[in-house]
Design a protein around this motif. Structure first.
Motif, short mmCIF file in Angstrom:
data_model
loop_
_atom_site.label_atom_id
_atom_site.label_comp_id
_atom_site.label_asym_id
_atom_site.label_seq_id
_atom_site.Cartn_x
_atom_site.Cartn_y
_atom_site.Cartn_z
N VAL A 270 0.94 -1.19 0.08
CA VAL A 270 -0.13 0.05 -0.19
C VAL A 270 1.12 0.90 -0.42
CG1 VAL A 270 -2.23 -0.70 0.79
CG2 VAL A 270 -0.25 0.27 2.54
N GLY A 271 0.37 2.41 -0.43
CA GLY A 271 1.38 3.05 -0.56
C GLY A 271 -0.07 4.23 -1.04
N GLY A 272 1.15 5.71 -0.65
CA GLY A 272 0.10 7.24 -0.59
C GLY A 272 -0.86 7.13 0.57
N CYS A 273 -1.59 7.86 0.59
CA CYS A 273 -2.40 8.79 1.73
C CYS A 273 -2.81 7.70 2.21
CB CYS A 273 -3.18 9.54 1.16
SG CYS A 273 -4.27 10.57 2.38
N PRO A 274 -2.70 7.19 4.14
CA PRO A 274 -3.61 6.22 4.31
C PRO A 274 -5.19 6.68 5.23
CG PRO A 274 -1.70 7.61 5.69
CD PRO A 274 -1.81 8.11 4.21
N GLU A 275 -5.15 7.91 4.23
CA GLU A 275 -6.79 8.13 4.64
C GLU A 275 -8.06 8.20 4.12
OE1 GLU A 275 -6.08 12.55 5.46
OE2 GLU A 275 -4.56 12.20 7.14
N ASN A 276 -7.56 7.58 3.08
CA ASN A 276 -8.88 6.80 2.21
C ASN A 276 -9.16 5.70 2.84
OD1 ASN A 276 -8.89 8.56 -0.06
ND2 ASN A 276 -7.51 8.04 -0.99
N ILE A 277 -9.82 6.07 4.14
CA ILE A 277 -10.48 3.91 4.39
C ILE A 277 -11.44 3.69 3.36
CG2 ILE A 277 -12.07 3.65 6.51
CD1 ILE A 277 -9.00 4.96 7.41
N PRO A 278 -12.71 4.32 3.15
CA PRO A 278 -13.40 3.58 2.12
C PRO A 278 -13.14 3.26 1.10
CG PRO A 278 -14.38 6.04 2.93
CD PRO A 278 -13.10 5.93 2.67
N PHE A 279 -12.02 3.08 0.61
CA PHE A 279 -10.87 2.54 -0.66
C PHE A 279 -10.31 1.52 -0.22
CE2 PHE A 279 -6.51 2.10 -2.29
CZ PHE A 279 -6.91 1.74 -3.55
N LEU A 280 -9.44 1.84 1.06
CA LEU A 280 -9.08 0.51 1.55
C LEU A 280 -9.95 -1.00 2.74
CD1 LEU A 280 -6.61 2.47 4.20
CD2 LEU A 280 -6.08 1.75 1.77
N TYR B 57 1.14 -15.12 3.10
CA TYR B 57 1.05 -13.99 2.33
C TYR B 57 2.08 -12.71 3.30
CZ TYR B 57 -2.14 -11.71 4.98
OH TYR B 57 -2.50 -11.60 5.78
N VAL B 58 2.73 -11.57 2.56
CA VAL B 58 3.20 -10.35 3.22
C VAL B 58 2.12 -9.66 2.61
CG1 VAL B 58 5.66 -9.52 4.41
CG2 VAL B 58 5.62 -11.66 3.69
N LEU B 59 2.53 -8.59 4.05
CA LEU B 59 1.71 -7.19 3.38
C LEU B 59 2.90 -6.46 3.73
CD1 LEU B 59 -0.38 -4.53 2.53
CD2 LEU B 59 -0.89 -4.96 4.82
N PHE B 60 3.36 -5.26 2.86
CA PHE B 60 4.28 -3.73 2.70
C PHE B 60 3.56 -2.74 3.09
CE2 PHE B 60 5.83 -8.09 0.91
CZ PHE B 60 7.17 -8.12 2.28
N TYR B 61 3.94 -2.01 4.21
CA TYR B 61 3.00 -0.95 4.61
C TYR B 61 4.48 0.54 4.70
CZ TYR B 61 2.65 -1.46 8.83
OH TYR B 61 3.54 -2.28 10.01
N PRO B 62 3.99 1.69 4.16
CA PRO B 62 5.27 2.72 4.88
C PRO B 62 5.32 2.56 6.29
CG PRO B 62 4.18 3.58 3.46
CD PRO B 62 3.08 2.18 3.65
N ASN B 63 6.38 3.05 6.82
CA ASN B 63 6.36 2.98 8.39
C ASN B 63 6.58 4.09 8.79
OD1 ASN B 63 7.00 1.61 10.75
ND2 ASN B 63 9.53 2.33 10.35
N ASN B 64 4.71 4.45 9.13
CA ASN B 64 4.48 5.90 10.11
C ASN B 64 3.52 5.85 10.63
OD1 ASN B 64 2.26 6.01 8.79
ND2 ASN B 64 4.05 7.13 6.95
N GLY B 65 3.00 6.30 11.36
CA GLY B 65 1.72 5.74 12.49
C GLY B 65 0.41 5.81 11.96
N ALA B 66 0.25 6.92 10.90
CA ALA B 66 -0.98 7.45 10.19
C ALA B 66 -1.05 5.91 9.28
CB ALA B 66 -0.99 7.81 8.99
N TRP B 67 -0.46 4.99 8.83
CA TRP B 67 -0.05 3.37 8.02
C TRP B 67 -1.26 2.53 9.03
CZ3 TRP B 67 -2.35 2.28 3.73
CH2 TRP B 67 -2.43 2.84 2.51
N GLU B 68 -0.51 2.52 10.29
CA GLU B 68 -1.14 2.09 11.50
C GLU B 68 -1.98 2.09 11.62
OE1 GLU B 68 1.28 -0.08 13.29
OE2 GLU B 68 3.05 0.53 12.54
N THR B 69 -2.26 3.29 11.77
CA THR B 69 -4.00 3.56 12.55
C THR B 69 -4.52 3.45 11.22
OG1 THR B 69 -3.10 5.31 13.36
CG2 THR B 69 -5.73 5.08 12.51
N ALA B 70 -4.54 3.24 10.18
CA ALA B 70 -5.42 2.61 8.29
C ALA B 70 -5.20 1.07 8.82
CB ALA B 70 -4.87 3.55 7.39
N LEU B 71 -4.12 0.59 9.21
CA LEU B 71 -3.79 -0.82 8.93
C LEU B 71 -5.45 -2.45 9.32
CD1 LEU B 71 0.02 -1.50 9.06
CD2 LEU B 71 -2.19 -1.74 7.23
#
Length: 202
Positions: free
Chosen positions: A65-75, A98-112
């Motif tokens: 996943v990449g980009g903005c983590p705030e697109n919750i409906p898309f996720l 399987y493995v999921l890779f995501y940017p290492n920041n707090g915003a993505w942690e919240t979106a996961l």
């Protein structure tokens, strides 16, 4: 069964449209397989939110996943793609590791949790690392190739023995790796004339 995401939130891109999402994965540009998907050398699927700010990639290495983590409906729509299509396919192929890779920041942690709802993921730090990417030369992008049985036959490439040794140390055989494994490498010419290259590990 193929699941088509709700067009209110995003769309699956055709290969001709992949470039629309390429700039959203700068935080994960150490993954050669992402570049391989965008160049067409590695098979993969790319989904993009309607505002063009969030993207999801699936390839043989894993999910990204990449980009903005705030697109919750898309996720949440991607969660349905995973639950209704991709995970059942992995189960059918006996390849559910399987493995999921995501940017290492707090915003993505919240979106996961929205992305992985009911998929029972297990957090692992074994593939987490940090390094300076300033010396990564974009000129290597065009030379990224999948590591498959055809490549492994090219014994003239300097460094191929190291790749084969790595595979044989982790897989029952090269043939099993060719059937179920995944890898990619960057081949760099070492002379001005056409000749042997050097394989670099990602």
């Amino acid at each position: 069964m193929k699941y088509v995401i709700d067009s209110k939130y995003g769309v699956e891109l055709t290969s001709e449209q992949f470039a629309k999402a390429s700039g959203l994965f700068d935080d994960l540009n150490h993954h050669l397989s992402i570049k391989g998907v965008f160049s067409g050398d590695v098979a993969g699927r790319v989904f993009l939110s309607n505002d063009g700010k969030t993207a999801f990639i699936a390839n043989k290495e894993g999910f990204f996943v990449g980009g903005c983590p705030e697109n919750i409906p898309f996720l949440e729509e991607i969660n349905k793609v995973l639950a209704k299509e991709m995970m059942p396919e992995l189960v059918a192929n006996e390849a559910l590791d399987y493995v999921l890779f995501y940017p290492n920041n707090g915003a993505w942690e919240t979106a996961l949790p929205h992305l992985m709802k009911d998929l029972l993921p297990i957090r692992s730090g074994r593939m987490t690392f940090t390094h300076d990417l300033q010396d990564v030369k974009p000129s290597l992008d065009a030379d990224i190739v999948p590591v498959d049985l055809e490549l492994l036959k090219q014994q003239h490439i300097i460094g191929m023995d190291d790749i084969i040794e790595e595979i044989e140390g982790n897989w029952p055989s090269l043939e099993v790796f060719g059937e179920k494994g995944f890898g990619c490498a960057a081949i760099q010419n070492t002379a001005k004339s056409i000749g042997p290259g050097r394989v670099r590990f990602p």
